[in-house]
Each structure stands twice: as structure tokens, then as C-alpha cells.
Write a protein that holds these residues in place. Structure first.
Motif, PDB file in Angstrom:
ATOM      1  N   ALA A  33     115.989  11.890  79.669  1.00 57.86           N
ATOM      2  CA  ALA A  33     117.243  12.632  79.524  1.00 57.86           C
ATOM      3  C   ALA A  33     118.418  11.799  80.037  1.00 57.86           C
ATOM      4  CB  ALA A  33     117.160  13.964  80.274  1.00 57.86           C
TER       5      ALA A  33
ATOM      6  N   MET B 289     121.418  12.698  87.001  1.00 61.20           N
ATOM      7  CA  MET B 289     120.041  12.952  86.551  1.00 61.20           C
ATOM      8  C   MET B 289     119.068  11.964  87.193  1.00 61.20           C
ATOM      9  SD  MET B 289     120.501  13.705  82.533  1.00 61.20           S
ATOM     10  CE  MET B 289     121.588  14.965  81.956  1.00 61.20           C
TER      11      MET B 289
ATOM     12  N   ARG C  51     122.036  18.939  85.264  1.00 60.34           N
ATOM     13  CA  ARG C  51     121.332  19.534  84.125  1.00 60.34           C
ATOM     14  C   ARG C  51     122.270  20.309  83.202  1.00 60.34           C
ATOM     15  NH1 ARG C  51     115.863  23.127  84.477  1.00 60.34           N
ATOM     16  NH2 ARG C  51     115.424  23.217  82.263  1.00 60.34           N
TER      17      ARG C  51
ATOM     18  N   LEU D 204     115.513  17.611  78.988  1.00 64.07           N
ATOM     19  CA  LEU D 204     116.210  18.365  80.026  1.00 64.07           C
ATOM     20  C   LEU D 204     115.602  19.739  80.284  1.00 64.07           C
ATOM     21  CD1 LEU D 204     119.909  17.487  79.239  1.00 64.07           C
ATOM     22  CD2 LEU D 204     118.751  17.150  81.428  1.00 64.07           C
TER      23      LEU D 204
END
Length: 131
Positions: free
Chosen positions: A12, A66, A74, A114
Motif C-alpha cells: 500500500a 504507512m 490509512r 489497505l
């Protein structure tokens, strides 16, 4: 927050970072073209350049969050992927499939990563609400 970062969170972060780099480079490109070229509307060109640079920097900041397994990263990451899907669909409808399809593919990969259970566990652990 867990010290262990799963592969899904790294994927992600990579997707968001790639999107950030592209937005930043496009913003810089428009900025340079505004300075050395002859834009039909200078104010609009400056706005587009600034917006691209701002979005690029923001996405890179989210990607770093992240990689650090920060919970706050997120939500903006998911939101960015939703916007990327909308932009990708618009590009496809404008006969720019070569850009739209890869953008949608990257956004879907980012969303899946995610929203996956390993990412959720890494960001939120075993926290349970209620008794």
C-alpha cells in the motif's frame, strides 16, 4: 500500533508513494511549462502546477506514515485510492485507456492492501470495543 509491518502495508505504501511521485512530477512539469512556455491561461496553469505538487507531497507523506505503521495514514490512503479510481474512469471515458487502466489497477491494489486483515491488524492490533 505494532512494530511488525506486513507486506500488505508495504505494498500500500509503495502504491501511494508511486502515485505521489507521479503527481509531484506532473505538477513540476506543468510548472516548468508555465514558466518556459506560453500557456493560454497562466493563472490556471499555476494552480494546476501547485495542486499537483501539493497532492504529490501529501501522498508521499501518507506513504511514509504507512511505512511507519501509523494509524492516521490509512484513511487518507483509502480516500486517495477512491479518487484514483474516479480519475481512472474519467480517463477511460476520455479515450485515454493507456493511463486510466493502470491507474485503476494501482488503486485497486492499494485498496486491497489497505483494507486487508494483516494491514488492519498491524495498524489497530487486537483492540476490541465492548466487553
Amino acid at each position: 500500533m505494532s512494530n511488525h509491518r506486513p507486506l500488505t502495508l508495504t505494498v500500500a505504501a509503495a502504491v501511494v508513494a508511486l502515485e505521489g511521485v507521479v503527481a509531484l512530477l506532473l505538477g513540476l512539469y506543468v510548472g516548468v511549462e508555465t514558466v518556459i512556455g506560453r500557456p493560454s491561461d497562466v493563472v490556471s496553469s499555476i494552480f494546476v502546477a501547485g495542486f499537483g505538487i501539493l497532492v504529490g507531497v501529501a501522498l508521499l507523506w501518507v506513504a511514509v506514515g504507512m511505512l511507519r505503521a501509523e494509524r492516521w495514514a490509512r484513511s487518507p490512503g483509502v480516500l486517495a485510492q477512491i479518487f484514483a479510481v474516479v480519475i481512472g474512469v474519467t480517463l477511460i471515458q476520455s479515450d485515454q485507456r493507456a493511463i486510466g487502466i493502470p491507474l485503476i489497477a494501482a488503486a485497486v491494489i492499494g485498496l486491497v492492501a489497505l483494507l486487508s486483515p494483516p494491514t488492519t491488524h498491524a495498524l489497530y492490533g487486537d483492540h476490541q470495543d465492548g466487553p
